[in-house]
Scaffold this motif. Structure first.
Motif, mmCIF file in Angstrom:
data_model
loop_
_atom_site.group_PDB
_atom_site.id
_atom_site.type_symbol
_atom_site.label_atom_id
_atom_site.label_comp_id
_atom_site.label_asym_id
_atom_site.label_seq_id
_atom_site.Cartn_x
_atom_site.Cartn_y
_atom_site.Cartn_z
ATOM 1 N N VAL A 175 -57.534 11.109 -0.359
ATOM 2 C CA VAL A 175 -58.461 10.740 0.977
ATOM 3 C C VAL A 175 -58.889 9.439 0.791
ATOM 4 O O VAL A 175 -59.488 8.946 -0.390
ATOM 5 N N GLY A 176 -59.045 8.701 1.630
ATOM 6 C CA GLY A 176 -59.518 7.209 1.540
ATOM 7 C C GLY A 176 -59.840 6.638 2.906
ATOM 8 O O GLY A 176 -59.423 7.197 3.859
ATOM 9 N N ASP A 177 -60.923 5.735 2.999
ATOM 10 C CA ASP A 177 -61.159 5.154 4.180
ATOM 11 C C ASP A 177 -61.497 3.591 3.836
ATOM 12 O O ASP A 177 -61.907 3.178 2.738
ATOM 13 N N SER A 178 -61.318 2.746 4.652
ATOM 14 C CA SER A 178 -61.440 1.143 4.537
ATOM 15 C C SER A 178 -61.694 0.632 5.909
ATOM 16 O O SER A 178 -61.340 1.041 6.997
ATOM 17 N N PHE A 179 -62.622 -0.310 6.077
ATOM 18 C CA PHE A 179 -63.332 -0.941 7.031
ATOM 19 C C PHE A 179 -62.950 -2.429 6.999
ATOM 20 O O PHE A 179 -63.312 -3.027 5.802
ATOM 21 N N GLU A 180 -62.228 -2.976 7.817
ATOM 22 C CA GLU A 180 -61.842 -4.424 7.733
ATOM 23 C C GLU A 180 -62.560 -5.203 8.943
ATOM 24 O O GLU A 180 -62.719 -5.002 10.133
ATOM 25 N N MET A 181 -63.479 -6.228 8.635
ATOM 26 C CA MET A 181 -64.260 -7.021 9.316
ATOM 27 C C MET A 181 -63.666 -8.191 9.421
ATOM 28 O O MET A 181 -63.577 -8.989 8.630
ATOM 29 N N ILE A 182 -63.436 -8.775 10.747
ATOM 30 C CA ILE A 182 -62.926 -10.090 11.026
ATOM 31 C C ILE A 182 -64.120 -11.168 11.523
ATOM 32 O O ILE A 182 -64.385 -10.869 12.738
ATOM 33 N N GLY A 183 -64.076 -12.055 10.948
ATOM 34 C CA GLY A 183 -65.286 -13.196 11.645
ATOM 35 C C GLY A 183 -64.527 -14.136 12.587
ATOM 36 O O GLY A 183 -63.421 -13.927 12.975
ATOM 37 N N ASN A 184 -65.302 -14.806 13.213
ATOM 38 C CA ASN A 184 -64.689 -15.781 14.216
ATOM 39 C C ASN A 184 -63.873 -17.022 13.505
ATOM 40 O O ASN A 184 -64.137 -17.338 12.426
ATOM 41 N N SER A 185 -62.777 -17.356 14.016
ATOM 42 C CA SER A 185 -62.107 -18.521 13.769
ATOM 43 C C SER A 185 -62.480 -19.702 13.994
ATOM 44 O O SER A 185 -62.799 -19.835 15.346
ATOM 45 N N HIS A 186 -62.551 -20.490 13.333
ATOM 46 C CA HIS A 186 -62.881 -22.042 13.392
ATOM 47 C C HIS A 186 -61.953 -23.012 13.406
ATOM 48 O O HIS A 186 -61.278 -22.830 12.624
ATOM 49 N N PHE A 187 -61.919 -23.696 14.529
ATOM 50 C CA PHE A 187 -60.608 -24.507 14.713
ATOM 51 C C PHE A 187 -61.029 -26.041 14.046
ATOM 52 O O PHE A 187 -62.101 -26.536 14.231
ATOM 53 N N LYS A 188 -59.914 -26.460 13.622
ATOM 54 C CA LYS A 188 -59.853 -27.878 12.876
ATOM 55 C C LYS A 188 -58.798 -28.773 13.611
ATOM 56 O O LYS A 188 -57.689 -28.207 13.376
ATOM 57 N N PRO A 189 -58.966 -29.820 14.310
ATOM 58 C CA PRO A 189 -60.286 -30.481 14.614
ATOM 59 C C PRO A 189 -61.002 -29.444 15.726
ATOM 60 O O PRO A 189 -60.433 -28.519 16.137
ATOM 61 N N ALA A 190 -62.549 -29.487 15.804
ATOM 62 C CA ALA A 190 -63.188 -28.617 16.504
ATOM 63 C C ALA A 190 -63.144 -28.767 17.986
ATOM 64 O O ALA A 190 -63.951 -29.132 18.636
ATOM 65 N N LEU A 191 -61.746 -28.722 18.726
ATOM 66 C CA LEU A 191 -61.569 -28.953 19.992
ATOM 67 C C LEU A 191 -62.021 -27.699 20.915
ATOM 68 O O LEU A 191 -62.017 -27.647 21.921
ATOM 69 N N LEU A 192 -62.005 -26.467 20.086
ATOM 70 C CA LEU A 192 -62.343 -25.231 20.844
ATOM 71 C C LEU A 192 -63.614 -24.551 20.249
ATOM 72 O O LEU A 192 -63.655 -24.799 18.582
ATOM 73 N N SER A 193 -64.289 -24.077 20.692
ATOM 74 C CA SER A 193 -65.493 -23.215 20.073
ATOM 75 C C SER A 193 -64.886 -21.862 19.424
ATOM 76 O O SER A 193 -63.789 -21.341 19.478
ATOM 77 N N PRO A 194 -65.735 -21.509 18.149
ATOM 78 C CA PRO A 194 -64.929 -20.542 17.568
ATOM 79 C C PRO A 194 -64.881 -19.373 18.265
ATOM 80 O O PRO A 194 -65.908 -19.191 19.271
ATOM 81 N N VAL A 195 -63.964 -18.425 17.831
ATOM 82 C CA VAL A 195 -63.728 -17.450 18.635
ATOM 83 C C VAL A 195 -62.953 -16.337 17.640
ATOM 84 O O VAL A 195 -62.351 -16.648 16.888
ATOM 85 N N GLN A 196 -63.275 -14.970 17.989
ATOM 86 C CA GLN A 196 -62.547 -13.662 17.232
ATOM 87 C C GLN A 196 -61.229 -13.583 17.572
ATOM 88 O O GLN A 196 -61.011 -13.392 18.858
ATOM 89 N N LEU A 197 -60.000 -13.939 16.866
ATOM 90 C CA LEU A 197 -58.663 -13.691 17.353
ATOM 91 C C LEU A 197 -58.000 -12.436 16.893
ATOM 92 O O LEU A 197 -57.100 -12.075 17.440
ATOM 93 N N ASP A 198 -58.631 -11.625 16.046
ATOM 94 C CA ASP A 198 -58.157 -10.553 15.662
ATOM 95 C C ASP A 198 -59.164 -9.554 15.447
ATOM 96 O O ASP A 198 -60.668 -9.632 15.342
ATOM 97 N N ALA A 199 -58.937 -8.202 15.762
ATOM 98 C CA ALA A 199 -59.826 -7.211 15.805
ATOM 99 C C ALA A 199 -60.433 -6.436 14.505
ATOM 100 O O ALA A 199 -59.466 -6.383 13.496
ATOM 101 N N ASP A 200 -61.665 -6.026 14.573
ATOM 102 C CA ASP A 200 -61.922 -5.121 13.342
ATOM 103 C C ASP A 200 -61.116 -3.866 13.365
ATOM 104 O O ASP A 200 -60.903 -3.342 14.433
ATOM 105 N N ARG A 201 -60.977 -2.979 12.092
ATOM 106 C CA ARG A 201 -60.100 -2.147 12.177
ATOM 107 C C ARG A 201 -60.766 -1.041 11.056
ATOM 108 O O ARG A 201 -61.431 -1.443 10.131
#
Length: 404
Positions: A175-201
């Motif tokens: 038996v096992g459990d895992s939790f994946e937490m995804i932070g905001n993606s930061h763009f380079k160059p910073a033409l767009l604001s940081p945003v979360q592109l993938d979901a936590d699971r």
């Protein structure tokens, strides 16, 4: 950043628990023998440095060549005796590109494992893991390509119970459990604001394996259940939760010369949480290893299963993959190998099919009893049907590996 997959790398299992290779089923029968000889209280250190040249640093149909350096290292320490052990470990990995710096990755994994034999024929094992990474990738907006950097954390816990049922029969419960937490993606160059592109699971898994040894043959059965819940993100959602159940019969054979063969066959049922998809499909894995004269060896594997980790689909893909490898020990220090693979991956929700094939060649020379030099070439071609794009990649590296 993705790289050309190693052709004889271990395929990720579509179900929880060990995937059957020819000796995988035998491991269940030998579960209670792992600690019989006692435990050496020493540290194990491994290190690797590889210098790569790739023709496709972005892993896309827009080929950009670059040089990059890959560093790997691990440290493991064990305490205890034949009846109880504690193991602590750490692994690091980093890539650094000369030009395409947006693809640089860094990762650290920490683990702790405890083993306990409660009585003859009954064993427990528990594992805790934590992984933190900073992953670079590219984000295309028409003709413009931006770099992204995303921080990820994965917490995991699992447990095993091994039971000797007698008459060369064993049962392993997991038996096992895992939790994946995804932070905001930061763009380079910073033409767009940081945003979360993938979901936590969150991935909750349970499984069993029953095996019995009959001389050189082993027969058994395995089953698993996987429940994946995802964060609600985007419209349409970037990820969909699901349940997957599998049941397989298993058969393995080991010859006197080291040759082996194994078959696992059964069915998998996958159902999306919101009812978008539901299907039962046959699942299988066939593997063999054949020792040949003059220090040659031939290996192969062929599998069909659902794949939800390495998939561009919000739900999962249906994967078929075949691998074939030939190896030759040319002497006490030199080992040569070459292989090829074929893969067909069909998305379940998105109407896209990804077909890949490739070859590789490798030479490994042992410099000392604990170090070796490796020269390797990987070449692959991937076709994606929706956009009708083709990705060609050649990756060559010279590396040094050590184990202390």
């Amino acid at each position: 950043m993705r790289r050309v997959p190693r052709l004889w790398s271990r395929l990720r299992s579509a179900s929880f628990g060990p995937t059957l290779f020819a000796n995988g089923l035998l491991a269940a029968v030998a579960f209670s023998s792992e600690a019989q000889a006692g435990v050496a209280q020493t540290a194990k250190i491994t290190a690797a440095v590889e210098r790569h040249f790739t023709t496709n640093a972005l892993d896309s149909d827009h080929a950009v060549s670059d040089w990059y350096t890959l560093l790997r290292g691990s440290l493991q320490r064990e305490w205890g005796d034949a009846d109880a052990t504690v193991t602590l470990g750490a692994e690091v990995e980093a890539t650094r590109h000369d030009t395409v710096r947006i693809e640089d990755d860094r990762a650290l994994t920490l683990s702790a494992q405890a083993f306990r034999r409660l009585r003859p024929g009954l064993e427990l094992r528990g594992t805790l893991t934590y992984r933190i990474s900073s992953e670079g990738d590219d984000f295309a907006i028409g003709p413009l390509t931006l770099g992204t950097r995303t921080a990820k954390q994965v917490f995991g816990a699992s447990g095993q119970v091994g039971i000797d049922l007698g008459d060369a029969t064993s049962l392993i419960l997991e038996v096992g459990d895992s939790f994946e937490m995804i932070g905001n993606s930061h763009f380079k160059p910073a033409l767009l604001s940081p945003v979360q592109l993938d979901a936590d699971r969150n991935r909750l898994q349970a499984g069993f394996r029953l095996a019995r040894a009959l001389g050189r043959f082993t027969i058994g059965a395995s089953g698993s259940a996987l429940l994946v819940s995802v964060q609600q993100l985007g419209s349409p959602p970037v990820a969909v939760g699901f349940q997957r159940y599998s049941l397989r019969g298993e058969f393995a054979w080991t010859g006197a010369d080291g040759s082996s063969a194994g078959v696992a066959a059964g069915a998998e049922f996958l159902r999306a949480t919101d009812g978008l998809y539901g299907a039962i499909r046959p699942a299988w894995q066939i593997a063999f290893k054949k020792a040949l004269p003059r220090n040659f060896e031939l290996r192969g594997t062929y599998c069909g299963r659902f794949e939800d980790i390495d998939s561009d689909d919000p739900l999962a893909s249906w994967l078929q993959r075949a691998e074939l490898e030939a190896g030759w020990k040319a002497g006490a220090k030199l080992a040569l190998s070459a292989g090829l693979f074929w893969q067909d991956k069909r998305n379940l929700l998105f109407e896209n099919t990804e077909r890949s094939h490739g070859v590789y060649a490798e030479a490994a020379y042992r410099l000392t009893p604990s170090t070796q030099a490796v020269l390797r070439l990987d070449a692959s071609r991937t076709f994606k049907s929706v956009l009708e794009t083709r990705e060609d990649t050649i990756d060559v590296f010279l590396g040094w590996r050590a184990s202390l």
